[in-house]
Design a protein around this motif. Sequence first.
Motif, short mmCIF file in Angstrom:
data_model
loop_
_atom_site.label_atom_id
_atom_site.label_comp_id
_atom_site.label_asym_id
_atom_site.label_seq_id
_atom_site.Cartn_x
_atom_site.Cartn_y
_atom_site.Cartn_z
N LYS A 3 0.81 -1.05 0.24
CA LYS A 3 -0.07 -0.09 0.32
C LYS A 3 0.93 1.18 0.01
O LYS A 3 1.71 1.62 1.10
N ASN A 416 -12.47 -7.73 -11.46
CA ASN A 416 -11.59 -7.19 -10.80
C ASN A 416 -10.11 -7.00 -12.00
O ASN A 416 -9.30 -6.47 -11.34
N LYS A 419 -10.06 -2.81 -11.31
CA LYS A 419 -9.82 -2.76 -9.97
C LYS A 419 -8.19 -2.97 -9.97
O LYS A 419 -7.43 -2.16 -9.42
N ASN A 420 -7.58 -4.00 -10.49
CA ASN A 420 -6.14 -3.90 -10.79
C ASN A 420 -5.56 -2.71 -11.73
O ASN A 420 -4.37 -2.34 -11.30
N ASP A 423 -4.94 0.41 -9.35
CA ASP A 423 -3.91 0.31 -8.29
C ASP A 423 -2.49 0.28 -9.62
O ASP A 423 -1.35 0.79 -8.37
N GLN A 473 -5.62 -14.94 -5.87
CA GLN A 473 -5.98 -14.89 -5.20
C GLN A 473 -5.71 -13.54 -4.63
O GLN A 473 -6.14 -12.64 -4.12
N GLU A 474 -4.52 -12.64 -4.61
CA GLU A 474 -4.11 -11.85 -5.10
C GLU A 474 -4.13 -10.61 -5.86
O GLU A 474 -5.03 -9.44 -5.50
N LEU A 476 -7.54 -10.67 -6.84
CA LEU A 476 -8.66 -10.60 -5.89
C LEU A 476 -9.11 -9.43 -5.14
O LEU A 476 -9.95 -8.70 -4.50
N LYS A 477 -8.07 -9.22 -4.05
CA LYS A 477 -7.51 -8.13 -2.90
C LYS A 477 -7.61 -6.90 -3.94
O LYS A 477 -8.12 -5.60 -3.04
N GLN A 480 -5.35 -1.87 -3.70
CA GLN A 480 -4.84 -2.09 -2.31
C GLN A 480 -3.68 -0.42 -2.89
O GLN A 480 -3.95 -0.39 -1.76
N GLY A 485 -10.24 1.36 -0.57
CA GLY A 485 -9.61 0.29 -0.48
C GLY A 485 -10.74 0.01 -0.96
O GLY A 485 -11.96 -0.14 -1.47
N LYS A 486 -11.32 -1.80 -1.14
CA LYS A 486 -12.08 -2.44 -1.40
C LYS A 486 -13.13 -2.16 -0.92
O LYS A 486 -13.60 -2.50 0.38
#
Length: 512
Positions: A3, A416, A419-420, A423, A473-474, A476-477, A480, A485-486
């Motif tokens: 972060k 997703n 969202k990435n 980031d 899995q990463e 999906l976070k 960040q 955040g989410k």
Amino acid sequence: MNKRFKQADWYEPLIFELSHEGRVGFTVQDVEPEISDSIKEAAELIPQELYRNTAPNLPEVSEIEVLRHYIHLSQMNYGVNSGIIYPLGSCTMKYNPIINEVIASNPSITELHPEQQQSSIQGILEILYKFEQAYLEITGMDRATLQPAAGAHGEWTGIMLIRAYHKERGELLERNEIIIPDSAHGTNPASAAMAGFKTVEIPSGPDGCINLEALKAVVGPKTAGLMLTNPNTLGIFENQIAEISKIIHESGGLMYYDGANLNAIMGKCRPGDMGFDVVHVNLHKTFSTPHGGGGPGSGPVGCKEFLAKYLPVPIIEKINGEYILNYDKPYSIGKIHGYNGNINVILKAWSYILTMGGLGLKESSELAVLNANYIANKLKEVKGLSLPYSPEKPRKHESVISAEVMSKETGIRALNIAKNLLDQGIHAPTIYFPLIVPEALMIEPTESEPVEKLDKFIDAVKIISELAYSNPQEALKAPQNTVVGKLDEAKAAHPKTICLSWKKLCSLNNEL
């Protein structure tokens, strides 16, 4: 991913949280006696029942606190002046040159009042008249209204012209259907319904264009018209448009052009030459003005001569060298906007047209198409992505990429990916539209972006693909690295979750 932000780095209090009793940013000094008398005289004209009994519920802050507060908020915001891709639904903002803002903010224009005598506003009427002439030349129409305040408002206005046409002919009760393709913008069926029509949806063919056999199956005596954008929402040009127009016109219906995608063909071909009878154009997508989240909008509507008598009043006309507002239109659908439309936005579009010239407008469309195809051809090779509907066909100003394969193989969906992208400091494109493309990513780079920025976007998508397949899995976070955040999207959509009132009615400690 680490972060980059802590709450202390980005958190900006509400303006009320900065408030301290007695703190002010501006003080009215004593005025000269004669001015004071004038103020008192003016105050006496205000009825007593209109006076406040209590002070307004406003924050008490100093000037520097106000300045820092809003500067910080602007730095947290994202716009077309911040980076690549700034979508608003199916629309992407074009860059608005600063010269447009300078011209539109000229006091000679901003201080005009719409109720001035026409003899005292000849300058602005001349500008609006000349913009209309340029608009008609670009779209291939005969007359226009500049009143509609946005694209959807323009759609409704255009459909009302079609309604008026059928009503005068005594066919309105029977002709109550508007045909719309399944790839249409969501506002199309809404505009048709608001004008009192039923909508009939027809499917796209395997090539992404209108299925002619499906069209012929629904066309008939109930057909009032067809709403279509060309190129369509998939970014594909409807190359059978002449045949489509013939089918609709032979049935007695009219052709309506949704001009949201005019940026792809400007200077190359005109809706009026394709057989369309009515056109609206989103000025922000073609003529580089703010719109939606970026500012007020404008969606002028043009039409062929046989529909001109139904246009909203007033119509700007030039008679004996003088510009007038003509209200004497007995067949008009009426007034659809206060005064003469969002003139400030129209001014920016006029500035853009004059600055670019005919060749410049044509080149802007060529570059928009080039940029869109560059991205489409690069991304369709990325693992997990594809370009549905005739991937061998060139796209126009936009392309729609599908992440369906990635979703099935890794669980990483279009949402997703979006969202990435955040980031990586890139605004996400529109997702899940059009509905006929599973896991859709609609990407419209416009002509403003250089190849380096396009490559940055493409590389970002490649990084996300690699992460999706190596460590889903990463992925999906995300996000960040953003200031927020989410979110719990279900909770965020609940009407009791967020208080957007400017008054101090909400708990300042209420957290989403």
